[in-house]
Design a protein around this motif. Structure first.
Motif, short mmCIF file in Angstrom:
data_model
loop_
_atom_site.label_atom_id
_atom_site.label_comp_id
_atom_site.label_asym_id
_atom_site.label_seq_id
_atom_site.Cartn_x
_atom_site.Cartn_y
_atom_site.Cartn_z
N MET A 58 1.04 -1.31 0.00
CA MET A 58 0.08 0.09 -0.20
C MET A 58 0.89 1.32 0.02
O MET A 58 1.21 1.86 0.74
N GLY A 59 1.34 1.82 -1.20
CA GLY A 59 2.02 3.00 -1.14
C GLY A 59 1.23 4.06 -1.28
O GLY A 59 -0.01 4.11 -1.30
N VAL A 60 2.01 5.17 -1.36
CA VAL A 60 1.29 6.50 -1.42
C VAL A 60 1.89 7.33 -2.63
O VAL A 60 2.89 7.67 -2.65
N ASP A 61 1.10 7.42 -3.76
CA ASP A 61 1.48 8.02 -4.85
C ASP A 61 1.32 9.63 -4.69
O ASP A 61 0.36 10.07 -3.97
N ALA A 62 2.11 10.28 -5.43
CA ALA A 62 2.07 11.83 -5.31
C ALA A 62 1.99 12.44 -6.77
O ALA A 62 2.47 11.85 -7.64
N VAL A 63 0.63 12.76 -7.00
CA VAL A 63 0.34 13.23 -8.44
C VAL A 63 0.13 14.64 -8.49
O VAL A 63 -0.74 15.39 -7.66
N LEU A 64 0.66 15.01 -9.63
CA LEU A 64 0.56 16.71 -9.83
C LEU A 64 -0.78 16.92 -10.59
O LEU A 64 -0.93 16.16 -11.80
N TYR A 65 -1.74 17.72 -10.23
CA TYR A 65 -3.08 17.79 -10.92
C TYR A 65 -3.04 19.20 -11.57
O TYR A 65 -2.68 20.27 -10.85
N ARG A 66 -3.52 19.38 -12.60
CA ARG A 66 -3.65 20.59 -13.16
C ARG A 66 -5.06 21.02 -13.59
O ARG A 66 -5.81 20.00 -14.02
N GLN A 67 -5.61 22.11 -13.30
CA GLN A 67 -7.01 22.36 -13.45
C GLN A 67 -7.33 22.55 -15.14
O GLN A 67 -6.70 23.32 -15.53
N VAL A 68 -8.37 22.06 -15.47
CA VAL A 68 -8.72 22.12 -16.95
C VAL A 68 -9.88 22.88 -16.96
O VAL A 68 -10.06 23.32 -18.35
N ARG A 69 -10.84 22.84 -16.19
CA ARG A 69 -11.98 23.57 -16.28
C ARG A 69 -12.57 24.28 -15.00
O ARG A 69 -12.52 23.42 -14.11
N ALA A 70 -12.75 25.15 -14.91
CA ALA A 70 -13.45 25.74 -13.82
C ALA A 70 -14.79 25.08 -13.47
O ALA A 70 -15.44 24.84 -14.48
N GLY A 71 -15.25 24.99 -12.13
CA GLY A 71 -16.38 24.37 -11.64
C GLY A 71 -17.54 25.30 -11.90
O GLY A 71 -17.38 26.45 -12.17
N PRO A 72 -18.78 24.68 -11.61
CA PRO A 72 -19.68 25.48 -11.82
C PRO A 72 -19.76 26.60 -10.53
O PRO A 72 -18.92 26.14 -9.37
N PRO A 73 -20.61 27.52 -10.39
CA PRO A 73 -20.61 28.42 -9.28
C PRO A 73 -20.27 27.89 -7.77
O PRO A 73 -19.69 28.41 -7.01
N ARG A 74 -21.13 26.68 -7.71
CA ARG A 74 -20.82 26.22 -6.37
C ARG A 74 -20.31 24.72 -6.23
O ARG A 74 -20.16 24.04 -5.29
#
Length: 113
Positions: free
Chosen positions: A1-17
């Motif tokens: 059971m390892g722990v991966d570190a993942v870089l995420y990039r936002q591709v789309r803004a979410g809806p207002p909430r």
């Protein structure tokens, strides 16, 4: 059971909430539990409060605002590294954190199994 570190990039803004959409762009995988073992060695010592929150069964999201603290805490991990494979994993993770610092709309997620 390892722990991966993942870089995420936002591709789309979410809806207002809602939450924005992200895509994984780079991963420091931990199939052999090297990172998990390092985290266990420093946990609870008071020097790595952010890394102490990494859950091997869950997810911890670290935003760009916490990346400088994460870099500081990686130095503590380097102090307890015993073999070259551990030091290399920490170096790769530090590169990922620096990419987070230099990016826009990015975050790092520590993802447990």
């Amino acid at each position: 059971m390892g722990v991966d570190a993942v870089l995420y990039r936002q591709v789309r803004a979410g809806p207002p909430r809602g939450r924005p959409s992200y895509v994984a762009t780079e991963t420091v995988a931990d199939p052999d539990d090297v990172l998990l073992d390092l985290l266990k060695r420093v946990r609870g010592g008071g020097r790595t409060p952010l890394l102490d929150r990494v859950d091997p069964l869950g997810e911890l999201v670290v935003g760009v605002e916490s990346a400088p603290q994460l870099l500081d805490e990686l130095r503590c991990l380097m102090e307890v590294a015993r073999v070259p494979a551990e030091a290399e994993r920490i170096r790769r993770l530090a590169l990922l954190v620096r990419r987070c610092l230099n990016g826009r709309n990015v975050e790092i997620r520590f993802e447990g199994d």
